[in-house]
Design an enzyme around this catalytic site. Structure first.
Site, mmCIF file in Angstrom:
data_model
loop_
_atom_site.group_PDB
_atom_site.id
_atom_site.type_symbol
_atom_site.label_atom_id
_atom_site.label_comp_id
_atom_site.label_asym_id
_atom_site.label_seq_id
_atom_site.Cartn_x
_atom_site.Cartn_y
_atom_site.Cartn_z
ATOM 1 C CD GLU A 177 37.334 43.340 45.854
ATOM 2 O OE1 GLU A 177 36.953 43.217 47.154
ATOM 3 O OE2 GLU A 177 36.135 43.568 44.959
ATOM 4 C CE LYS A 219 34.931 40.380 45.205
ATOM 5 N NZ LYS A 219 33.983 40.362 46.391
HETATM 6 P P1 13P Z 1 30.336 43.421 43.782
HETATM 7 O O1 13P Z 1 30.119 42.231 43.247
HETATM 8 O O2 13P Z 1 28.984 44.134 43.935
HETATM 9 O O3 13P Z 1 31.286 44.206 43.082
HETATM 10 O O4 13P Z 1 30.695 43.435 45.276
HETATM 11 C C1 13P Z 1 31.906 42.521 45.499
HETATM 12 C C2 13P Z 1 32.568 42.884 46.422
HETATM 13 O O5 13P Z 1 32.962 42.337 47.516
HETATM 14 C C3 13P Z 1 33.475 44.315 46.334
HETATM 15 O O6 13P Z 1 34.294 44.486 47.343
#
Ligand code: 13P
Length: 336
Positions: A177, A219
């Site tokens: 991510e 992600k």
């Molecule tokens: P949000 O969808 O609230 O941005 O959170 C996702 C997430 O896992 C952030 O690390």
């Protein structure tokens, strides 16, 4: 674990019409969410809240897995059933956040790098024992005057690749991510450029560290104007720019892409995902891994009467799961 087995898990995470619920807020982040609705941040309140989310009837119709936090993966329902067992029995994959959060990047004011590689091999082995099937690491890229620097992008992507390689060694699917934050007044083109540069650096690092893309999930953040940019973008523009960016930087061998919500409203997050999927088949399934956009409405209601609103809050979770599941198929419309 073989690459075929990792690929099977990754494919299940992005099965048609299914996505992930992110409930991996650290104890500090959940404190902010609880403070906002007047709930005391105790271990028992966190446990009850996560039990409400994870035991939502029918959740697995649209949810393939949940990302848990270190405390949560060790917790159980009020009746003593481990959360991981509840999930497995319902056909949902347990995931775990394994980074230790961002810290200031030395020499680069205003920028951060995510820590957590030290001892990660041992921690991953324990999480596998506890039932985890995938793991998440979040890197944070901030847009501002003269930032992000290439040093920040490269340091974060190198760490993401090291973590991803360790995950695959341990038999866990890495969910990588690199979040480009929405904070700031930059326009959508700046977000496009930063996101593209970050993704190119990420996939170069993953290649360098020999990470198998077939057993990896990205992600991603969507390509959006900054929150305080005077010129906001239409749903169609966000879909166009996000798809253009992903196609230019993400290899087709990757098993799937899930989006974070990042501070978008519930409706925006769902509408953007739906608009992208309406454009037809892409090189990878596009789904969701929302935290706030899955939880915030349910949290608000639950907070008003906790046990008393347990079932009513679950109905909202189920509705958000259904709407996002439809968006993952490009079949959502407002009010469904
Ligand atoms: P949000 O969808 O609230 O941005 O959170 C996702 C997430 O896992 C952030 O690390």
């Amino acid at each position: 674990m073989s690459i075929e087995q990792l690929q099977e898990i990754a494919q299940a995470m992005v099965a048609p019409g299914k996505g992930i619920i992110a409930i991996d807020e650290s104890s500090n982040t959940i404190k902010k969410r609880f403070d906002a609705v007047g709930v005391e941040n105790t271990e028992e309140n966190r446990r009850q809240y996560r039990e409400m989310l994870l035991t939502t009837p029918g959740l697995s119709d649209h949810i393939s897995g949940a990302i848990l936090y270190d405390e949560t993966i060790r917790q159980s329902t009020r009746d003593g059933v481990p959360f991981t067992r509840v999930m497995m029995d319902a056909g949902m994959l347990p995931g775990i956040k394994v980074d230790k959060g961002p810290v200031p990047l030395a020499g680069f004011p205003g920028e951060v790098v995510t820590e957590g590689l030290d001892g990660l091999r041992q921690r991953l082995a324990e999480y596998v024992q506890l039932g985890a099937r995938f793991a998440k690491w979040r890197a944070v890229i901030t847009i501002g005057e003269d930032i992000p620097s290439s040093a920040c992008i490269e340091a974060n992507c190198h760490a993401l690749a090291r973590y991803a390689a360790l995950c695959q060694e341990a038999g866990l699917v890495p969910m990588v991510e690199p979040e480009v934050l929405m904070d700031g007044d930059h326009d959508i083109e700046v977000c496009y450029d930063v996101t593209e540069a970050t993704l190119r650096s990420l996939f170069a690092s993953l290649y360098e560290q020999d990470v198998m893309l077939e057993g990896t999930i990205l992600k991603a953040s969507m390509v959006l104007p900054g929150k305080s940019c005077p010129e906001q973008a239409s749903v169609e523009e966000v879909a166009t720019e996000t798809l253009r960016c992903l196609k230019s930087a993400v290899p087709a061998a990757l098993t799937g892409i899930v989006f974070l919500s990042g501070g978008q409203t519930d409706e925006q997050a769902t509408a953007h995902l739906d608009a992208m999927n309406r454009r037809g088949t892409q090189p990878w399934p596009l789904s969701f891994s929302y935290g706030r956009a899955m939880q915030q409405a349910a949290l608000k209601l639950w907070a008003q009467d906790m046990q008393g609103n347990f079932a009513a809050a679950q109905k909202i979770v189920a509705q958000r799961a259904r709407e996002n599941g439809l968006a993952a198929l490009g079949r959502w419309s407002k009010g469904v």
